[in-house]
Design a protein around this motif. Structure first.
Motif, PDB file in Angstrom:
ATOM      1  N   PRO A 165       0.758  -1.239  -0.176  1.00  0.00           N
ATOM      2  CA  PRO A 165      -0.113  -0.044   0.124  1.00  0.00           C
ATOM      3  C   PRO A 165       0.966   1.273  -0.045  1.00  0.00           C
ATOM      4  O   PRO A 165       1.947   1.327   0.590  1.00  0.00           O
ATOM      5  CB  PRO A 165      -0.813  -0.054   1.269  1.00  0.00           C
ATOM      6  N   ALA A 166       0.276   2.250  -0.581  1.00  0.00           N
ATOM      7  CA  ALA A 166       1.191   3.590  -0.550  1.00  0.00           C
ATOM      8  C   ALA A 166       1.530   4.094   0.633  1.00  0.00           C
ATOM      9  O   ALA A 166       2.596   4.476   0.803  1.00  0.00           O
ATOM     10  CB  ALA A 166       0.315   4.584  -1.428  1.00  0.00           C
ATOM     11  N   ALA A 167       0.511   3.826   1.700  1.00  0.00           N
ATOM     12  CA  ALA A 167       0.677   4.228   3.084  1.00  0.00           C
ATOM     13  C   ALA A 167       2.082   3.563   3.746  1.00  0.00           C
ATOM     14  O   ALA A 167       2.474   3.941   4.517  1.00  0.00           O
ATOM     15  CB  ALA A 167      -0.420   3.823   3.920  1.00  0.00           C
ATOM     16  N   CYS A 168       2.499   2.530   3.016  1.00  0.00           N
ATOM     17  CA  CYS A 168       3.900   1.595   3.546  1.00  0.00           C
ATOM     18  C   CYS A 168       4.981   2.090   2.915  1.00  0.00           C
ATOM     19  O   CYS A 168       6.041   1.401   3.135  1.00  0.00           O
ATOM     20  CB  CYS A 168       3.442   0.107   3.399  1.00  0.00           C
ATOM     21  N   ASP A 169       4.987   3.006   2.014  1.00  0.00           N
ATOM     22  CA  ASP A 169       6.299   3.424   1.297  1.00  0.00           C
ATOM     23  C   ASP A 169       7.268   3.916   2.427  1.00  0.00           C
ATOM     24  O   ASP A 169       6.781   4.742   3.033  1.00  0.00           O
ATOM     25  CB  ASP A 169       5.803   4.542   0.335  1.00  0.00           C
ATOM     26  N   GLY A 170       8.262   3.485   2.322  1.00  0.00           N
ATOM     27  CA  GLY A 170       9.479   4.126   3.105  1.00  0.00           C
ATOM     28  C   GLY A 170       9.409   2.852   4.282  1.00  0.00           C
ATOM     29  O   GLY A 170      10.587   3.402   5.083  1.00  0.00           O
ATOM     30  N   ILE A 171       8.774   2.116   4.475  1.00  0.00           N
ATOM     31  CA  ILE A 171       8.747   1.000   5.444  1.00  0.00           C
ATOM     32  C   ILE A 171       9.500   0.015   5.009  1.00  0.00           C
ATOM     33  O   ILE A 171       9.334  -0.767   3.775  1.00  0.00           O
ATOM     34  CB  ILE A 171       7.424   0.598   6.032  1.00  0.00           C
ATOM     35  N   ASP A 172      10.639  -0.701   5.771  1.00  0.00           N
ATOM     36  CA  ASP A 172      11.495  -1.471   5.309  1.00  0.00           C
ATOM     37  C   ASP A 172      10.728  -2.807   5.082  1.00  0.00           C
ATOM     38  O   ASP A 172       9.752  -3.068   5.682  1.00  0.00           O
ATOM     39  CB  ASP A 172      12.704  -2.020   6.031  1.00  0.00           C
ATOM     40  N   ASP A 173      11.242  -3.781   4.392  1.00  0.00           N
ATOM     41  CA  ASP A 173      10.550  -5.097   4.059  1.00  0.00           C
ATOM     42  C   ASP A 173      10.393  -6.069   5.401  1.00  0.00           C
ATOM     43  O   ASP A 173       9.305  -6.448   5.517  1.00  0.00           O
ATOM     44  CB  ASP A 173      11.383  -5.965   3.048  1.00  0.00           C
ATOM     45  N   ASP A 174      11.206  -6.223   6.161  1.00  0.00           N
ATOM     46  CA  ASP A 174      11.240  -6.854   7.340  1.00  0.00           C
ATOM     47  C   ASP A 174       9.931  -6.158   8.236  1.00  0.00           C
ATOM     48  O   ASP A 174       9.299  -7.097   8.714  1.00  0.00           O
ATOM     49  CB  ASP A 174      12.629  -6.849   8.323  1.00  0.00           C
ATOM     50  N   THR A 175      10.010  -5.081   8.488  1.00  0.00           N
ATOM     51  CA  THR A 175       8.925  -4.450   9.377  1.00  0.00           C
ATOM     52  C   THR A 175       7.718  -4.646   8.555  1.00  0.00           C
ATOM     53  O   THR A 175       6.715  -4.981   9.293  1.00  0.00           O
ATOM     54  CB  THR A 175       9.220  -2.763   9.500  1.00  0.00           C
ATOM     55  N   LEU A 176       7.692  -4.538   7.420  1.00  0.00           N
ATOM     56  CA  LEU A 176       6.176  -4.789   6.644  1.00  0.00           C
ATOM     57  C   LEU A 176       5.920  -6.037   6.712  1.00  0.00           C
ATOM     58  O   LEU A 176       4.420  -6.496   6.753  1.00  0.00           O
ATOM     59  CB  LEU A 176       6.419  -4.420   5.068  1.00  0.00           C
ATOM     60  N   GLN A 177       6.734  -7.271   6.841  1.00  0.00           N
ATOM     61  CA  GLN A 177       6.605  -8.473   6.811  1.00  0.00           C
ATOM     62  C   GLN A 177       6.037  -8.640   8.389  1.00  0.00           C
ATOM     63  O   GLN A 177       4.949  -9.409   8.594  1.00  0.00           O
ATOM     64  CB  GLN A 177       7.586  -9.196   6.651  1.00  0.00           C
ATOM     65  N   THR A 178       6.415  -7.955   9.283  1.00  0.00           N
ATOM     66  CA  THR A 178       5.927  -8.179  10.770  1.00  0.00           C
ATOM     67  C   THR A 178       4.724  -7.703  10.783  1.00  0.00           C
ATOM     68  O   THR A 178       3.688  -8.452  11.452  1.00  0.00           O
ATOM     69  CB  THR A 178       6.785  -7.335  11.460  1.00  0.00           C
ATOM     70  N   ILE A 179       4.418  -6.646  10.213  1.00  0.00           N
ATOM     71  CA  ILE A 179       3.131  -6.067  10.294  1.00  0.00           C
ATOM     72  C   ILE A 179       1.912  -7.138   9.877  1.00  0.00           C
ATOM     73  O   ILE A 179       0.865  -7.197  10.035  1.00  0.00           O
ATOM     74  CB  ILE A 179       2.978  -4.552   9.594  1.00  0.00           C
ATOM     75  N   ALA A 180       2.216  -7.508   8.466  1.00  0.00           N
ATOM     76  CA  ALA A 180       1.550  -8.436   7.875  1.00  0.00           C
ATOM     77  C   ALA A 180       1.220  -9.703   8.631  1.00  0.00           C
ATOM     78  O   ALA A 180       0.291  -9.990   8.718  1.00  0.00           O
ATOM     79  CB  ALA A 180       1.978  -8.911   6.189  1.00  0.00           C
ATOM     80  N   ALA A 181       2.373 -10.405   9.319  1.00  0.00           N
ATOM     81  CA  ALA A 181       2.228 -11.365  10.137  1.00  0.00           C
ATOM     82  C   ALA A 181       1.284 -10.953  11.197  1.00  0.00           C
ATOM     83  O   ALA A 181       0.523 -12.067  11.473  1.00  0.00           O
ATOM     84  CB  ALA A 181       3.601 -11.868  10.699  1.00  0.00           C
ATOM     85  N   GLU A 182       1.462  -9.906  11.897  1.00  0.00           N
ATOM     86  CA  GLU A 182       0.468  -9.440  12.994  1.00  0.00           C
ATOM     87  C   GLU A 182      -1.322  -9.365  12.269  1.00  0.00           C
ATOM     88  O   GLU A 182      -1.927  -9.723  13.107  1.00  0.00           O
ATOM     89  CB  GLU A 182       0.852  -8.014  13.551  1.00  0.00           C
ATOM     90  N   ILE A 183      -1.278  -8.817  11.205  1.00  0.00           N
ATOM     91  CA  ILE A 183      -2.802  -8.773  10.648  1.00  0.00           C
ATOM     92  C   ILE A 183      -3.170 -10.250  10.387  1.00  0.00           C
ATOM     93  O   ILE A 183      -4.280 -10.496  10.645  1.00  0.00           O
ATOM     94  CB  ILE A 183      -2.571  -8.056   9.242  1.00  0.00           C
ATOM     95  N   ALA A 184      -2.352 -11.093   9.743  1.00  0.00           N
ATOM     96  CA  ALA A 184      -2.803 -12.541   9.642  1.00  0.00           C
ATOM     97  C   ALA A 184      -2.990 -13.201  10.939  1.00  0.00           C
ATOM     98  O   ALA A 184      -3.947 -13.731  11.081  1.00  0.00           O
ATOM     99  CB  ALA A 184      -1.829 -13.159   8.674  1.00  0.00           C
ATOM    100  N   GLY A 185      -2.268 -12.989  11.987  1.00  0.00           N
ATOM    101  CA  GLY A 185      -2.435 -13.525  13.271  1.00  0.00           C
ATOM    102  C   GLY A 185      -3.670 -12.972  13.969  1.00  0.00           C
ATOM    103  O   GLY A 185      -4.432 -13.940  14.457  1.00  0.00           O
ATOM    104  N   LYS A 186      -3.939 -11.828  13.885  1.00  0.00           N
ATOM    105  CA  LYS A 186      -5.431 -11.270  14.238  1.00  0.00           C
ATOM    106  C   LYS A 186      -6.569 -12.044  13.661  1.00  0.00           C
ATOM    107  O   LYS A 186      -7.484 -12.455  14.527  1.00  0.00           O
ATOM    108  CB  LYS A 186      -5.488  -9.791  14.172  1.00  0.00           C
ATOM    109  N   HIS A 187      -6.549 -12.138  12.191  1.00  0.00           N
ATOM    110  CA  HIS A 187      -7.719 -12.452  11.731  1.00  0.00           C
ATOM    111  C   HIS A 187      -7.762 -14.040  12.091  1.00  0.00           C
ATOM    112  O   HIS A 187      -8.718 -14.477  12.263  1.00  0.00           O
ATOM    113  CB  HIS A 187      -7.435 -12.360  10.364  1.00  0.00           C
TER     114      HIS A 187
END
Length: 68
Positions: A18-40
């Motif tokens: 997402p455009a809102a994630c521009d500038g966020i490194d891949d490791d942090t983005l993967q951590t956020i994605a894992a948190e979202i998947a875990g919540k669901h």
């Protein structure tokens, strides 16, 4: 990302960064994605437990028994 996750589960489509994630490194983005998947996954698990509990309650309440 949460909206993309929900859409991907419904449609099978892949999300994109997402455009809102521009500038966020891949490791942090993967951590956020894992948190979202875990919540669901947790939400889905809790709903399944609630549904199973309700099914058992409905079955027990539907038994045709006489009080002793």
């Amino acid at each position: 990302m949460d909206k993309q996750y929900v859409n991907a589960r419904k449609t099978g489509t892949e999300g994109s960064r997402p455009a809102a994630c521009d500038g966020i490194d891949d490791d942090t983005l993967q951590t956020i994605a894992a948190e979202i998947a875990g919540k669901h996954a947790s939400d889905d698990f809790n709903k399944a437990i609630d549904d199973a509990s309700q099914s058992v309650d409905d079955f027990v309440n539907g038994l045709d028994t006489e009080a002793p």
